[in-house]
Every structure is written in C-alpha cells, then in structure tokens.
Enzyme design. Structure first.
Site, PDB file in Angstrom:
ATOM      1  CG  ASP A  30      42.554  39.556  65.842  1.00 52.36           C
ATOM      2  OD1 ASP A  30      43.333  38.471  65.887  1.00 52.36           O
ATOM      3  OD2 ASP A  30      42.114  39.845  66.986  1.00 52.36           O
ATOM      4  N   GLY A  31      42.718  37.930  63.320  1.00 48.06           N
ATOM      5  CA  GLY A  31      41.818  36.566  62.678  1.00 48.06           C
ATOM      6  C   GLY A  31      42.338  35.921  61.613  1.00 48.06           C
ATOM      7  N   GLY A  33      44.590  33.183  62.252  1.00 48.23           N
ATOM      8  CA  GLY A  33      44.361  31.703  62.819  1.00 48.23           C
ATOM      9  C   GLY A  33      42.897  31.296  62.625  1.00 48.23           C
ATOM     10  NE  ARG A  34      40.114  34.694  65.763  1.00 45.54           N
ATOM     11  CZ  ARG A  34      39.594  35.926  66.294  1.00 45.54           C
ATOM     12  NH1 ARG A  34      38.335  36.066  66.479  1.00 45.54           N
ATOM     13  NH2 ARG A  34      40.749  36.756  66.216  1.00 45.54           N
ATOM     14  NE  ARG A  43      48.091  30.410  65.427  1.00 51.73           N
ATOM     15  CZ  ARG A  43      47.100  31.215  65.805  1.00 51.73           C
ATOM     16  NH1 ARG A  43      45.906  30.679  65.796  1.00 51.73           N
ATOM     17  NH2 ARG A  43      47.477  32.686  65.837  1.00 51.73           N
ATOM     18  CB  SER A  75      52.032  42.599  69.715  1.00 48.64           C
ATOM     19  OG  SER A  75      51.837  41.144  70.329  1.00 48.64           O
ATOM     20  CG  ASN A  78      52.121  38.714  68.507  1.00 47.89           C
ATOM     21  OD1 ASN A  78      51.864  39.510  67.504  1.00 47.89           O
ATOM     22  ND2 ASN A  78      50.951  38.240  68.922  1.00 47.89           N
ATOM     23  NE  ARG A  81      50.346  35.098  68.161  1.00 49.42           N
ATOM     24  CZ  ARG A  81      49.383  35.338  67.546  1.00 49.42           C
ATOM     25  NH1 ARG A  81      49.294  34.780  66.274  1.00 49.42           N
ATOM     26  NH2 ARG A  81      48.189  36.099  67.839  1.00 49.42           N
ATOM     27  NE  ARG A 199      41.428  43.073  67.623  1.00 47.10           N
ATOM     28  CZ  ARG A 199      42.279  42.920  68.732  1.00 47.10           C
ATOM     29  NH1 ARG A 199      42.450  43.867  69.752  1.00 47.10           N
ATOM     30  NH2 ARG A 199      42.800  41.780  68.922  1.00 47.10           N
ATOM     31  NE  ARG A 205      41.583  41.106  72.975  1.00 46.86           N
ATOM     32  CZ  ARG A 205      40.818  40.236  72.530  1.00 46.86           C
ATOM     33  NH1 ARG A 205      39.393  40.389  72.989  1.00 46.86           N
ATOM     34  NH2 ARG A 205      40.932  39.132  72.070  1.00 46.86           N
TER      35      ARG A 205
HETATM   36  C1  FPP Z   1      46.686  38.232  64.243  1.00 47.04           C
HETATM   37  O1  FPP Z   1      46.082  37.121  63.992  1.00 47.04           O
HETATM   38  C2  FPP Z   1      47.734  38.515  63.099  1.00 47.04           C
HETATM   39  C3  FPP Z   1      49.035  38.609  63.456  1.00 47.04           C
HETATM   40  C4  FPP Z   1      49.572  38.324  64.913  1.00 47.04           C
HETATM   41  C5  FPP Z   1      50.080  38.831  62.621  1.00 47.04           C
HETATM   42  C6  FPP Z   1      49.727  39.568  61.341  1.00 47.04           C
HETATM   43  C7  FPP Z   1      50.495  39.325  60.244  1.00 47.04           C
HETATM   44  C8  FPP Z   1      50.212  39.099  58.733  1.00 47.04           C
HETATM   45  C9  FPP Z   1      48.887  39.948  58.256  1.00 47.04           C
HETATM   46  C10 FPP Z   1      51.097  38.464  57.869  1.00 47.04           C
HETATM   47  C11 FPP Z   1      52.269  39.243  57.471  1.00 47.04           C
HETATM   48  C12 FPP Z   1      52.803  40.531  57.592  1.00 47.04           C
HETATM   49  C13 FPP Z   1      53.391  41.256  56.605  1.00 47.04           C
HETATM   50  C14 FPP Z   1      53.547  42.857  57.074  1.00 47.04           C
HETATM   51  C15 FPP Z   1      53.580  40.762  55.520  1.00 47.04           C
HETATM   52  P1  FPP Z   1      45.783  35.873  64.865  1.00 47.04           P
HETATM   53  O2  FPP Z   1      47.020  35.011  64.417  1.00 47.04           O
HETATM   54  O3  FPP Z   1      46.184  36.491  66.144  1.00 47.04           O
HETATM   55  O4  FPP Z   1      44.570  35.159  64.593  1.00 47.04           O
HETATM   56  P2  FPP Z   1      43.682  34.438  65.566  1.00 47.04           P
HETATM   57  O5  FPP Z   1      43.100  35.749  66.519  1.00 47.04           O
HETATM   58  O6  FPP Z   1      42.474  34.144  64.738  1.00 47.04           O
HETATM   59  O7  FPP Z   1      44.189  33.253  66.179  1.00 47.04           O
END
Ligand code: FPP
Length: 253
Positions: A30-31, A33-34, A43, A75, A78, A81, A199, A205
């Site tokens: 996670d993270g 985007g931030r 993003r 997920s 997701n 999005r 996480r 969570r």
């Molecule tokens: C959560 O960050 C991350 C994801 C929903 C996607 C995870 C994907 C990758 C790490 C890259 C591609 C994967 C592979 C296996 C090559 P977020 O976008 O929810 O971040 P935020 O909460 O800061 O917005």
C-alpha cells in the site's frame, strides 16, 4: 555463489536476519499513490516504483529461504479505480512477468495467481498463463499474486463449490470441515497459511486480504510506503516476527 545478484547491502542484510523465519509471508503493498503524490508524480509512476519493490522483495524472499510469498497486487474492489490507472497496473504486470520469467526459471520459483483472473485484460491473462505453465513444477519458492482477489469473494466461491458437491450427492454437509473449506479456496495452491502479514504505508487494516488464512498470522504494519519498502524494511519486518511469541490460543510454555 550468491543465489541472485543482490546489491552488497542486501547480502549483508540477509546475513543479519534471525534464524526463525516465517515460511509464508503475505504483503499488502500500500501507499504507491501517496508516494507519487508527495513527489508531484502520477499514480502510475507510484505503481511503477512499486513494481521495483516487488522485484527486490521477491529476490530477497527467495534468497533468505521464504517458502511462499503472497502479494496483494489488485483487489476485487480495485476495479472501481479510473480506467487509466487499471490499465497501467496491468501493463506493469505484463512487464513484470516478461522481465522476471528468467529469474523464476533460474531460481525455481513457482508462480500462482489467486482471484477472479478471468476478469483480467487478455494480455495479462495470456502472460500469466504462460509463466504459470512454465513454472508449474518449480519447488524452491511459491510466489502468489492476488489479482482481482478478495477474501470474501474467495469464501463465496468456495462455499458455492462445496454446496454444488452436496447437491450432486458427492459430499455430506457434515464433511464441510475446516480443511474442506481450506482446500476449496483459491489459496489452497499456496500450500499453507501466512505466518506473517505485512502492510505498508501506515494503514492498519486487512482490506479483504486472506481473511480465512490469516487467523493466526502475525501482523507487521510499516509506516513506509510500498515503493520505499526494500530489503532493509523487509529484514526489519522479519526481525519483528522473530521476536513475537505465538501461542495459537494456548498458554506460553
Ligand atoms: C496500493 O497502493 C497498491 C496497489 C493497489 C497496487 C499494487 C501494485 C504494484 C505494487 C505494482 C504492480 C504489481 C506487480 C505484481 C508487478 P495505492 O494505489 O492504494 O496507494 P495509496 O493508498 O497511497 O493511494
């Protein structure tokens, strides 16, 4: 000989690891985007940097002898999005599968995909199918990618599969035991429950990840965003795990 070609720093870290390691580590990445927002980037740039962390953590997990590494890559939720972000995530997945195919072969890593993967864009499905088939007999480590995955969705599909067997007369209701449910889940292919769930990004969570499987997992929450979660942070999580006392509902010895 080094198993992979880690930076010297990563090799040092691997040597400073505890002797008690989890067999199965699962990560909510996670993270992204931030991380990108703080840098004034898109993003998609955050996900691209996150894919580099995936590469680093897969290499380190294999090097230190983790048996199963399960990553929450996309997920079921997701799908809500923006289309452009979804497209960039699956482009990254296809690039990842192409760039890591040889590593998975050399280091005997088996790839499994967990989730409603029929919903994935065709190029991602084709790339996954190829690498899954190529690595099917690999025994050194299992890499589980959760794609269009949800823990509740998995429990629903497992329940429906078991109910269909009852209707067909091949299963008695009383045979729906804990192990029968475990075997009916997508995650049965992982060969065991996660012992450590990590996480990143400071959120605490589960977000519909491995709901059944994490019943006795240890949780480590890292404040670091996923693109900054590399060997040192992974080693830190493994050390935290080694310091935990696990009782499974019993009393300490
Ligand atoms: C959560 O960050 C991350 C994801 C929903 C996607 C995870 C994907 C990758 C790490 C890259 C591609 C994967 C592979 C296996 C090559 P977020 O976008 O929810 O971040 P935020 O909460 O800061 O917005």
């Amino acid at each position: 000989m080094l198993l992979l070609d880690p930076k010297p720093q990563a090799a040092d870290l691997a040597q400073s690891l505890p002797t008690v390691l989890p067999r199965h580590v699962a990560i909510i990445m996670d993270g992204n985007g931030r991380w990108a927002k703080r840098r004034g980037q898109s993003r998609s740039d955050g996900h691209r940097a996150g894919a580099e962390s995936v590469r680093a953590i897969v290499r380190m997990a294999r090097k230190v002898g983790i048996e199963t590494l399960t990553l929450y890559a996309f997920s079921e939720q997701n799908w809500a999005r923006p289309a452009g972000e979804i497209q960039s995530l699956f482009t990254l997945l296809v690039e990842f599968l192409a760039s890591e195919r040889e590593l998975l072969r050399q280091h005997q890593i088996r790839l499994v995909a967990l989730g409603n993967t029929d919903k994935l864009p065709l190029p991602a499905r084709l790339a996954l199918r190829k690498v899954i088939d190529d690595t099917r007999d690999h025994k050194a480590m299992t890499l589980g990618l959760c794609l269009s995955y949800g823990g509740r969705e998995d429990l629903v599909q497992a329940t429906q599969a078991l109910a269909a067997q009852v209707r067909a007369g091949t299963l008695e209701p009383g045979d729906i035991t804990e192990s029968a449910i475990t075997r009916a889940l997508w995650t049965a292919r992982l060969g065991g429950d996660p012992e450590l769930v990590i996480r990143t990004s400071g959120e605490q969570r589960l977000s519909n990840f491995l709901l059944w499987e994490s019943a006795y997992a240890e949780f480590v929450f890292s404040d670091v965003d996923w693109p900054d979660f590399r060997e040192a942070q992974f080693a830190g999580a493994l050390r935290t795990f080694a310091g935990r006392q696990r009782r499974y509902g019993a009393v300490a010895a």
